[in-house]
Design an enzyme around this catalytic site. Structure first.
Site, PDB file in Angstrom:
ATOM      1  CG  HIS A 189      39.881   0.023 -27.080  1.00 57.16           C
ATOM      2  ND1 HIS A 189      40.908  -0.126 -26.165  1.00 57.16           N
ATOM      3  CD2 HIS A 189      39.021   0.924 -26.558  1.00 57.16           C
ATOM      4  CE1 HIS A 189      40.662   0.660 -25.127  1.00 57.16           C
ATOM      5  NE2 HIS A 189      39.527   1.308 -25.334  1.00 57.16           N
TER       6      HIS A 189
ATOM      7  CD  GLU B 285      41.756  -1.141 -22.696  1.00 53.82           C
ATOM      8  OE1 GLU B 285      40.741  -1.832 -22.889  1.00 53.82           O
ATOM      9  OE2 GLU B 285      41.766  -0.156 -21.927  1.00 53.82           O
TER      10      GLU B 285
ATOM     11  CG  ASN C 131      35.035  -0.149 -24.057  1.00 52.28           C
ATOM     12  OD1 ASN C 131      34.705  -1.331 -23.975  1.00 52.28           O
ATOM     13  ND2 ASN C 131      36.263   0.243 -24.333  1.00 52.28           N
ATOM     14  CD1 TRP C 132      29.740  -1.050 -19.604  1.00 49.52           C
ATOM     15  CD2 TRP C 132      28.500  -2.909 -19.739  1.00 49.52           C
ATOM     16  NE1 TRP C 132      28.454  -0.735 -19.211  1.00 49.52           N
ATOM     17  CE2 TRP C 132      27.680  -1.857 -19.284  1.00 49.52           C
ATOM     18  CE3 TRP C 132      27.928  -4.171 -19.906  1.00 49.52           C
ATOM     19  CZ2 TRP C 132      26.329  -2.029 -18.984  1.00 49.52           C
ATOM     20  CZ3 TRP C 132      26.584  -4.354 -19.612  1.00 49.52           C
ATOM     21  CH2 TRP C 132      25.785  -3.284 -19.151  1.00 49.52           C
ATOM     22  CE  LYS C 133      38.128   0.258 -21.307  1.00 50.14           C
ATOM     23  NZ  LYS C 133      39.366   0.953 -21.018  1.00 50.14           N
TER      24      LYS C 133
ATOM     25  CB  SER D 233      39.933   9.824 -17.584  1.00 46.52           C
ATOM     26  OG  SER D 233      40.900   8.813 -17.345  1.00 46.52           O
TER      27      SER D 233
ATOM     28  N   GLY E  72      34.731   4.259 -20.539  1.00 45.82           N
ATOM     29  CA  GLY E  72      35.065   2.976 -19.938  1.00 45.82           C
ATOM     30  C   GLY E  72      34.601   2.918 -18.493  1.00 45.82           C
ATOM     31  N   GLY E  73      35.516   3.170 -17.564  1.00 44.39           N
ATOM     32  CA  GLY E  73      35.244   3.021 -16.128  1.00 44.39           C
ATOM     33  C   GLY E  73      33.933   3.646 -15.663  1.00 44.39           C
TER      34      GLY E  73
ATOM     35  N   GLY F 296      41.680   5.120 -18.535  1.00 41.50           N
ATOM     36  CA  GLY F 296      41.716   4.421 -17.253  1.00 41.50           C
ATOM     37  C   GLY F 296      42.671   5.031 -16.242  1.00 41.50           C
TER      38      GLY F 296
ATOM     39  CD  GLU G   5      38.894   5.362 -26.342  1.00 41.93           C
ATOM     40  OE1 GLU G   5      37.981   5.597 -25.530  1.00 41.93           O
ATOM     41  OE2 GLU G   5      39.419   4.248 -26.471  1.00 41.93           O
TER      42      GLU G   5
HETATM   43  P1  PGA Z   1      38.148   5.041 -19.513  1.00 45.17           P
HETATM   44  O1  PGA Z   1      38.252   4.101 -20.826  1.00 45.17           O
HETATM   45  O2  PGA Z   1      36.889   5.853 -19.650  1.00 45.17           O
HETATM   46  O3  PGA Z   1      38.082   4.061 -18.358  1.00 45.17           O
HETATM   47  O4  PGA Z   1      39.358   5.890 -19.489  1.00 45.17           O
HETATM   48  C1  PGA Z   1      37.901   4.572 -22.099  1.00 45.17           C
HETATM   49  C2  PGA Z   1      38.101   3.514 -23.145  1.00 45.17           C
HETATM   50  O5  PGA Z   1      39.061   2.729 -23.035  1.00 45.17           O
HETATM   51  O6  PGA Z   1      37.318   3.422 -24.101  1.00 45.17           O
END
Ligand code: PGA
Length: 251
Positions: A95, A97, A9-11, A213, A234-235, A173, A167
């Site tokens: 998601h 966010e 997930n490159w956001k 994470s 994500g990250g 994050g 999640e």
């Molecule tokens: P993260 O994000 O791996 O940076 O914690 C995961 C996500 O939001 O899908």
């Protein structure tokens, strides 16, 4: 047997050149690994570039959102038809966010899940609790409510292909992943909810990812859990070597 599915997930990161550089480095690192379904969920602006550059690989293309209408006067929105036109196969829906920052409701997410399935996109439906909810012992209530509102009434035949991403919001994050045991406990609970919403057989076929994470150092123990079939990353998915180590967790 559920095939593991690991999605980046490159956001809201990367430009076209950075995306191309990533794919060019990443592809050879995972080229021998066809045991894991690998997905890159790129921002809308990169879907064409990433789609073109993964054509000769077994990597699938994913988007991070869609609007629940085929077309219309929805300034700034993207329809599932537009995503399919670019070769998109998966779409992240709900998601945290988007739920928290953009105020997406369970009802709105439900409309998206319905239209994604109807048009042939595979939703990666995200569910998860806040830190406060966890501390108050409300994890299962929250997750169950998100699942029922997004999925109740969907045909079992369509539900099989769904992907659910558990999640916990406090793990996204933050560098603090849920312990594999805690993640497994909630993913087992999710599978139980799925068997109530659909039936046992469908629930056994639906893949459940853990997200929050995930990194090269913890993927192995996360994937060792019986009810965890993949990860939403994500990250650690922004760097080709780190994401390749995650996808190649068996090596
Ligand atoms: P993260 O994000 O791996 O940076 O914690 C995961 C996500 O939001 O899908």
């Amino acid at each position: 047997m559920r095939k593991p599915i690991i999605a980046a997930n490159w956001k809201m990161y990367k430009n076209n050149q950075e995306a191309l550089d990533f794919v060019n480095k990443f592809k050879p690192l995972i080229s021998r690994n066809d045991q894991v379904e690998t997905v890159i969920c790129a921002p809308f602006t990169l879907l064409a570039t990433v789609g073109e550059s993964i054509k000769d690989s077994h990597i699938a293309l994913g988007a991070q959102n869609m609007y629940p209408s085929l077309e219309g006067a929805y300034t700034g929105e993207i329809s599932p038809k537009m995503l399919l036109d670019l070769g998109v196969k998966y779409v992240i829906l709900g998601h945290s966010e988007r739920r928290e920052i953009l105020g997406e409701t369970d009802q709105f997410i439900r409309q998206k899940v319905d239209l994604a399935l109807e048009t042939g996109l595979t939703p990666i439906l995200c569910v998860g609790e806040t830190l406060e909810e966890r501390q108050q012992g409300k994890t299962q209530t929250k997750v169950s409510q998100q699942l029922w509102s997004a999925l109740e009434g969907i045909l079992a035949s369509q539900a099989q292909k769904l992907v659910i991403a558990y999640e916990p919001i406090w793990a996204i994050g933050t560098g603090k992943n849920a312990s594999p045991e805690d993640a497994e406990e909630t993913c087992a609970f999710i599978r139980n909810c799925l068997s109530e919403i659909f039936n046992g057989e469908v629930a056994q076929n639906i893949r459940i990812q853990y997200g929050g994470s995930v990194k090269p150092g913890n993927i192995k123990e996360i994937m060792a859990q019986p009810n965890i079939d993949g990860a939403l990353v994500g990250g650690a998915s922004l760097d080709p070597e780190s994401f390749a180590q995650i996808v190649n967790f068996k090596e």
